[in-house]
Design a protein around this motif. Sequence first.
Motif, PDB file in Angstrom:
ATOM      1  N   ARG A 115       0.846  -1.182   0.000  1.00 15.62           N
ATOM      2  CA  ARG A 115       0.000   0.000   0.000  1.00 15.62           C
ATOM      3  C   ARG A 115       0.885   1.237   0.000  1.00 15.62           C
ATOM      4  O   ARG A 115       1.716   1.424   0.899  1.00 15.62           O
ATOM      5  CB  ARG A 115      -0.950  -0.016   1.206  1.00 15.62           C
ATOM      6  N   LEU A 116       0.697   2.092  -1.019  1.00 12.34           N
ATOM      7  CA  LEU A 116       1.548   3.253  -1.221  1.00 12.34           C
ATOM      8  C   LEU A 116       0.724   4.527  -1.167  1.00 12.34           C
ATOM      9  O   LEU A 116      -0.287   4.652  -1.865  1.00 12.34           O
ATOM     10  CB  LEU A 116       2.254   3.168  -2.582  1.00 12.34           C
ATOM     11  N   LEU A 117       1.154   5.478  -0.362  1.00 12.17           N
ATOM     12  CA  LEU A 117       0.531   6.792  -0.331  1.00 12.17           C
ATOM     13  C   LEU A 117       0.949   7.561  -1.574  1.00 12.17           C
ATOM     14  O   LEU A 117       2.123   7.591  -1.943  1.00 12.17           O
ATOM     15  CB  LEU A 117       1.000   7.555   0.922  1.00 12.17           C
ATOM     16  N   ILE A 118      -0.022   8.199  -2.240  1.00 10.65           N
ATOM     17  CA  ILE A 118       0.275   8.998  -3.430  1.00 10.65           C
ATOM     18  C   ILE A 118      -0.213  10.414  -3.194  1.00 10.65           C
ATOM     19  O   ILE A 118      -1.381  10.649  -2.886  1.00 10.65           O
ATOM     20  CB  ILE A 118      -0.417   8.431  -4.688  1.00 10.65           C
ATOM     21  N   ALA A 192       4.572   8.275   5.280  1.00  5.89           N
ATOM     22  CA  ALA A 192       4.084   6.944   4.914  1.00  5.89           C
ATOM     23  C   ALA A 192       4.175   5.991   6.100  1.00  5.89           C
ATOM     24  O   ALA A 192       3.237   5.216   6.366  1.00  5.89           O
ATOM     25  CB  ALA A 192       4.877   6.403   3.729  1.00  5.89           C
ATOM     26  N   ALA A 193       5.291   6.037   6.835  1.00  2.12           N
ATOM     27  CA  ALA A 193       5.458   5.163   7.997  1.00  2.12           C
ATOM     28  C   ALA A 193       4.438   5.506   9.087  1.00  2.12           C
ATOM     29  O   ALA A 193       3.866   4.619   9.733  1.00  2.12           O
ATOM     30  CB  ALA A 193       6.881   5.289   8.542  1.00  2.12           C
ATOM     31  N   ARG A 194       4.188   6.805   9.289  1.00  2.00           N
ATOM     32  CA  ARG A 194       3.246   7.242  10.319  1.00  2.00           C
ATOM     33  C   ARG A 194       1.832   6.729  10.030  1.00  2.00           C
ATOM     34  O   ARG A 194       1.058   6.456  10.952  1.00  2.00           O
ATOM     35  CB  ARG A 194       3.242   8.759  10.403  1.00  2.00           C
ATOM     36  N   ASP A 214      13.924   1.543   6.722  1.00  2.00           N
ATOM     37  CA  ASP A 214      13.131   0.811   7.715  1.00  2.00           C
ATOM     38  C   ASP A 214      11.924   0.124   7.086  1.00  2.00           C
ATOM     39  O   ASP A 214      10.815   0.129   7.647  1.00  2.00           O
ATOM     40  CB  ASP A 214      12.670   1.752   8.835  1.00  2.00           C
ATOM     41  N   GLY A 215      12.119  -0.450   5.917  1.00  2.00           N
ATOM     42  CA  GLY A 215      11.054  -1.192   5.267  1.00  2.00           C
ATOM     43  C   GLY A 215      10.022  -0.347   4.551  1.00  2.00           C
ATOM     44  O   GLY A 215       9.031  -0.878   4.067  1.00  2.00           O
ATOM     45  N   VAL A 216      10.242   0.975   4.476  1.00  2.00           N
ATOM     46  CA  VAL A 216       9.328   1.869   3.769  1.00  2.00           C
ATOM     47  C   VAL A 216      10.025   2.370   2.510  1.00  2.00           C
ATOM     48  O   VAL A 216      11.204   2.743   2.542  1.00  2.00           O
ATOM     49  CB  VAL A 216       8.911   3.057   4.666  1.00  2.00           C
ATOM     50  N   LEU A 217       9.296   2.394   1.409  1.00  3.69           N
ATOM     51  CA  LEU A 217       9.862   2.746   0.109  1.00  3.69           C
ATOM     52  C   LEU A 217       9.411   4.127  -0.334  1.00  3.69           C
ATOM     53  O   LEU A 217       8.223   4.445  -0.304  1.00  3.69           O
ATOM     54  CB  LEU A 217       9.419   1.713  -0.941  1.00  3.69           C
ATOM     55  N   TYR A 218      10.355   4.950  -0.763  1.00  5.69           N
ATOM     56  CA  TYR A 218      10.067   6.263  -1.355  1.00  5.69           C
ATOM     57  C   TYR A 218      10.282   6.166  -2.857  1.00  5.69           C
ATOM     58  O   TYR A 218      11.306   5.644  -3.324  1.00  5.69           O
ATOM     59  CB  TYR A 218      11.008   7.311  -0.763  1.00  5.69           C
ATOM     60  N   SER A 257      10.985  -4.957  -2.100  1.00  5.30           N
ATOM     61  CA  SER A 257      10.024  -5.739  -2.877  1.00  5.30           C
ATOM     62  C   SER A 257       9.652  -7.022  -2.164  1.00  5.30           C
ATOM     63  O   SER A 257      10.472  -7.657  -1.501  1.00  5.30           O
ATOM     64  CB  SER A 257      10.623  -6.096  -4.247  1.00  5.30           C
ATOM     65  N   ALA A 258       8.420  -7.424  -2.324  1.00  6.33           N
ATOM     66  CA  ALA A 258       8.018  -8.749  -1.879  1.00  6.33           C
ATOM     67  C   ALA A 258       8.680  -9.772  -2.791  1.00  6.33           C
ATOM     68  O   ALA A 258       8.821  -9.548  -3.990  1.00  6.33           O
ATOM     69  CB  ALA A 258       6.505  -8.891  -1.931  1.00  6.33           C
TER      70      ALA A 258
END
Length: 273
Positions: A115-118, A192-194, A214-218, A257-258
């Motif tokens: 799930r990615l915030l846009i 995104a992490a928050r 920390d496992g979050v992608l930009y 990536s998964a």
Amino acid sequence: MSNPVSVRTLFVSDIHLGTRDCQAELLARLLRRVRPERLYLVGDIVDLIAMQKRAILPPAQQRLVARLLRLARSGCEIIYIPGNHDAAFRRLSGLKVHRVRIERRMVHETADGRRLLISHGDEFDTHVRIAPWLLALGDGMHQFVLALNRWCNRGRRLFGMPYWSLAAALKRRSGAARRYVMQFEQAALHQAAREGLDGYVGGHIHKAGFRARDGVLYCNDGDWVEHCTALMENHQGGLQLIDWQGELIEREPPMASAPLPEGVELPMAGRAS
């Protein structure tokens, strides 16, 4: 020309229609090479600020708008997330205009379940600790460099040479620009992490790239006045940056990536012949 490469999602931002710097022809070429099921227009698509002083909408830009509307009519889901240069359209959030859905922000789910915030990204400007006078100076220099970029590429076209971004080359050498980008990336990753999401996709700063923390992608999809890049999601959920020819620039960091099933490779959008 061969058939377009099918992709699950395409993200483009900062087209700046209505200005002399808009590279409408190059984006139109990409849309002939790559056919998305869903297209996110991630802000500053129309430069309403610049158009208050002088509106420039040459045939190439008009053809690009027509192509986008044809995509929407043909079944491509188009979601328009206005930015700071087209902020007036934010009051239309939740509506559909010519089959184009307008939203303030979105959460996109990739094919592999992330799930990615846009958002466009201008909301992070307040997190960037750069002196106001330095930002103003940088903006003035940016406009000057874009003018040089236009002249440079006019000369290259005369000699049959492809597009090349002088503006991007100069920006890579600027320490202040690198610090600005780093602070922007950190703010987007934190947001995104928050929200408990797996990553963030935006534009705004005209600097395409990936960053993982920390496992979050930009992810930043770049722009269509300097770099002429887009972010692409393939049908397995992998994210890649591509240029105006549909060629691979960079894959997302592997750690973000998964894992794919054994024997499955990420397809790459190649040059159409």
